[in-house]
Design a protein around this motif. Structure first.
Motif, PDB file in Angstrom:
ATOM      1  N   GLU A   1      14.774  -4.450   4.176  1.00 31.68           N
ATOM      2  CA  GLU A   1      13.968  -5.261   5.100  1.00 31.68           C
ATOM      3  C   GLU A   1      12.693  -4.545   5.529  1.00 31.68           C
ATOM      4  O   GLU A   1      11.643  -5.174   5.693  1.00 31.68           O
ATOM      5  N   LEU A   2      12.793  -3.215   5.743  1.00 28.71           N
ATOM      6  CA  LEU A   2      11.603  -2.490   6.208  1.00 28.71           C
ATOM      7  C   LEU A   2      10.575  -2.336   5.086  1.00 28.71           C
ATOM      8  O   LEU A   2       9.372  -2.423   5.310  1.00 28.71           O
ATOM      9  N   LEU A   3      11.082  -2.110   3.869  1.00 30.06           N
ATOM     10  CA  LEU A   3      10.141  -2.035   2.736  1.00 30.06           C
ATOM     11  C   LEU A   3       9.404  -3.372   2.605  1.00 30.06           C
ATOM     12  O   LEU A   3       8.194  -3.406   2.388  1.00 30.06           O
TER      13      LEU A   3
ATOM     14  N   ALA B   1       6.434  -4.287  -5.041  1.00 32.19           N
ATOM     15  CA  ALA B   1       7.282  -3.094  -5.112  1.00 32.19           C
ATOM     16  C   ALA B   1       7.955  -3.102  -6.476  1.00 32.19           C
ATOM     17  O   ALA B   1       8.291  -4.165  -7.007  1.00 32.19           O
ATOM     18  N   PHE B   2       8.156  -1.919  -7.048  1.00 30.36           N
ATOM     19  CA  PHE B   2       8.736  -1.840  -8.396  1.00 30.36           C
ATOM     20  C   PHE B   2       9.334  -0.455  -8.599  1.00 30.36           C
ATOM     21  O   PHE B   2       9.067   0.463  -7.813  1.00 30.36           O
ATOM     22  N   ASN B   3      10.122  -0.332  -9.654  1.00 27.48           N
ATOM     23  CA  ASN B   3      10.676   0.967 -10.031  1.00 27.48           C
ATOM     24  C   ASN B   3       9.690   1.640 -10.974  1.00 27.48           C
ATOM     25  O   ASN B   3       9.503   1.178 -12.093  1.00 27.48           O
ATOM     26  N   ARG B   4       9.075   2.735 -10.526  1.00 21.39           N
ATOM     27  CA  ARG B   4       7.987   3.239 -11.358  1.00 21.39           C
ATOM     28  C   ARG B   4       8.440   4.037 -12.575  1.00 21.39           C
ATOM     29  O   ARG B   4       7.621   4.527 -13.339  1.00 21.39           O
ATOM     30  N   ASN B   5       9.768   4.144 -12.758  1.00 21.78           N
ATOM     31  CA  ASN B   5      10.253   4.689 -14.034  1.00 21.78           C
ATOM     32  C   ASN B   5      10.125   3.642 -15.130  1.00 21.78           C
ATOM     33  O   ASN B   5       9.984   3.957 -16.294  1.00 21.78           O
TER      34      ASN B   5
ATOM     35  N   GLN C   1      -8.437  -6.439  -8.977  1.00 26.51           N
ATOM     36  CA  GLN C   1      -8.883  -5.055  -8.813  1.00 26.51           C
ATOM     37  C   GLN C   1      -7.842  -4.260  -8.039  1.00 26.51           C
ATOM     38  O   GLN C   1      -7.320  -4.724  -7.019  1.00 26.51           O
ATOM     39  N   GLU C   2      -7.569  -3.055  -8.537  1.00 25.55           N
ATOM     40  CA  GLU C   2      -6.561  -2.201  -7.902  1.00 25.55           C
ATOM     41  C   GLU C   2      -7.036  -1.742  -6.522  1.00 25.55           C
ATOM     42  O   GLU C   2      -8.194  -1.377  -6.352  1.00 25.55           O
ATOM     43  N   LEU C   3      -6.132  -1.747  -5.549  1.00 24.74           N
ATOM     44  CA  LEU C   3      -6.403  -1.128  -4.250  1.00 24.74           C
ATOM     45  C   LEU C   3      -5.640   0.207  -4.229  1.00 24.74           C
ATOM     46  O   LEU C   3      -4.570   0.324  -4.831  1.00 24.74           O
ATOM     47  N   ALA C   4      -6.206   1.184  -3.502  1.00 22.90           N
ATOM     48  CA  ALA C   4      -5.699   2.556  -3.629  1.00 22.90           C
ATOM     49  C   ALA C   4      -4.475   2.818  -2.754  1.00 22.90           C
ATOM     50  O   ALA C   4      -4.445   3.795  -2.008  1.00 22.90           O
ATOM     51  N   PHE C   5      -3.465   1.953  -2.824  1.00 20.80           N
ATOM     52  CA  PHE C   5      -2.264   2.219  -2.025  1.00 20.80           C
ATOM     53  C   PHE C   5      -1.120   2.639  -2.939  1.00 20.80           C
ATOM     54  O   PHE C   5      -0.889   2.046  -3.981  1.00 20.80           O
ATOM     55  N   THR C   6      -0.393   3.663  -2.508  1.00 16.71           N
ATOM     56  CA  THR C   6       0.815   4.070  -3.222  1.00 16.71           C
ATOM     57  C   THR C   6       1.798   4.632  -2.200  1.00 16.71           C
ATOM     58  O   THR C   6       1.378   5.189  -1.176  1.00 16.71           O
ATOM     59  N   ALA C   7       3.093   4.451  -2.438  1.00 18.11           N
ATOM     60  CA  ALA C   7       4.106   4.955  -1.499  1.00 18.11           C
ATOM     61  C   ALA C   7       5.398   5.255  -2.266  1.00 18.11           C
ATOM     62  O   ALA C   7       6.440   4.662  -2.008  1.00 18.11           O
ATOM     63  N   PRO C   8       5.346   6.192  -3.219  1.00 14.96           N
ATOM     64  CA  PRO C   8       6.539   6.445  -4.031  1.00 14.96           C
ATOM     65  C   PRO C   8       7.684   7.034  -3.211  1.00 14.96           C
ATOM     66  O   PRO C   8       7.450   7.892  -2.358  1.00 14.96           O
TER      67      PRO C   8
ATOM     68  N   VAL D   1       4.761   1.155  -4.787  1.00 12.52           N
ATOM     69  CA  VAL D   1       4.077  -0.083  -4.387  1.00 12.52           C
ATOM     70  C   VAL D   1       2.703  -0.101  -5.041  1.00 12.52           C
ATOM     71  O   VAL D   1       1.997   0.911  -5.017  1.00 12.52           O
ATOM     72  N   VAL D   2       2.335  -1.241  -5.621  1.00 14.04           N
ATOM     73  CA  VAL D   2       0.943  -1.423  -6.063  1.00 14.04           C
ATOM     74  C   VAL D   2       0.326  -2.557  -5.248  1.00 14.04           C
ATOM     75  O   VAL D   2       1.024  -3.491  -4.827  1.00 14.04           O
ATOM     76  N   ALA D   3      -0.982  -2.445  -5.033  1.00 15.35           N
ATOM     77  CA  ALA D   3      -1.713  -3.522  -4.346  1.00 15.35           C
ATOM     78  C   ALA D   3      -2.957  -3.831  -5.161  1.00 15.35           C
ATOM     79  O   ALA D   3      -3.614  -2.912  -5.665  1.00 15.35           O
TER      80      ALA D   3
END
Ligand SMILES: C[S@@+](CC[C@H](N)C(=O)[O-])C[C@H]1O[C@@H](n2cnc3c(N)ncnc32)[C@H](O)[C@@H]1O
Length: 319
Positions: free
Chosen positions: A105-107, A272-276, A293-300, A311-313
């Protein structure tokens, strides 16, 4: 400006595991700007991120996924602020049900926060959000709590009955006045129930879940356009995609055209995705090919031996 200490929720550990502090920093930096100094602080068992912010930013900070409460810092003293996030519906609508494949839920809340902070809007009641792989509606119910209008597509035809049962239960327990509507997109029943929907509304906020294949998003949504697309993509063994492969890339390539066509100019997609599997670059490529266009957010953050969730945005350029 106030010196604030944001108390980290005990729930956030089960969302972000050992990477909790880094994910929390990334979310905070995204909404306040990366030039802010953010400091981690521990007092006994309580963990905080400290930052300076203006009074007008407090309502946004209260909605950050990791925030449990806000304190104002005066020298060595922490004074709790008597403030609460302004959200609709009881939290049980989002947190109450536990089911296989549920997105944390928080993700989910973090994905919405990143998206909302990246678009222009004046009134949240006019923001339209789509989760094109919505499962049992965690994102959509969050959308309602935020006061948005939300729609979702889910291939599993059993989801509608589960969602109805869950929502009805919380409406009864919390005496929540509401309305349900059912039907088929286009008005006619179809083979395999594609286009069957339920809609749940409370005051001026609502969600609609439509059964179907997300590759047909434009048809299922009558070409409606959204400000936000927010989704937790299928990953891991539990979430087989329509083509029964563990790599969701093939399915996403089939969906990308319709998803991009469903975004307004300036609209933002947060996934959100599994980056493997797939790799971050490959996933971004699926949508940049359609002009995003890619936004510069990441939170592995490592969820298990085989899953590193990230996460990609991406943004649809404004005209
Ligand atoms: C990670 S789950 C989402 C869970 C959801 N956020 C929740 O908390 O209930 C991904 C969902 O994508 C759905 N899905 C996969 N391929 C799809 C497609 N082509 N069209 C629609 N839904 C699809 C799966 O059935 C699964 O429910």
């Amino acid at each position: 400006m106030k010196n604030l200490a944001l108390l980290i929720s005990p729930r956030a550990k089960s969302a972000y595991f050992n990477d909790l502090i880094e994910v929390a920093r990334a979310e905070l930096a995204w909404v306040l700007g990366s030039d802010k100094t953010i400091t981690f602080q521990k007092t006994g068992a309580l963990e905080f991120l400290s930052v300076s912010a203006s009074e007008s930013q407090i309502p946004t900070l209260l909605k950050l996924s990791f925030v449990y409460g806000i304190f104002e810092q005066h020298q060595n003293h922490l004074i709790p602020l008597p403030v609460e996030a302004s959200l609709k519906l009881h939290e049980d609508f989002v947190f109450g049900a536990k089911f296989k494949g549920k997105t944390n839920e928080l993700l989910t809340q973090l994905l919405i926060n990143i998206g909302l902070d990246s678009i222009d809007y004046e009134n949240i009641a006019n923001v339209k959000m789509l989760d094109p792989m919505c499962g049992r509606a965690t994102t959509l119910l969050w959308g309602m709590r935020y006061g948005m209008k939300a729609k979702g597509i889910e291939q599993d035809a059993k989801a509608l009955a589960d969602i109805r049962q869950n929502v009805k239960k919380w409406c009864k327990i919390h005496r929540q006045k509401h309305q349900f509507k059912d039907g088929f997109v286009g008005g006619k029943a179809t083979k395999g129930n594609s286009g069957k929907f339920i809609e749940f509304s409370v005051d001026d906020t609502s969600m609609r879940v439509i059964t179907g294949d997300s590759a047909e998003a434009c048809r299922l949504l009558n070409n409606e356009k959204f400000n936000l697309i927010i989704s937790d993509l299928p990953y891991g063994v539990q979430h087989f995609t329509t083509s029964q492969t563990r790599n969701p890339l093939a399915v996403l390539k089939e969906c990308a055209k319709d998803w991009c066509a469903s975004l307004k100019a300036g609209g933002v997609m947060v996934l959100a995705f599994n980056r493997n599997i797939p790799k971050r670059r490959e996933l971004l490529g699926v949508f940049t090919e359609h002009g995003m266009q890619e936004l510069a957010f990441t939170a592995p953050h490592q969820m298990s031996e085989s899953i590193v969730r990230d996460v990609v945005a991406l943004q649809m350029p404004s005209n």
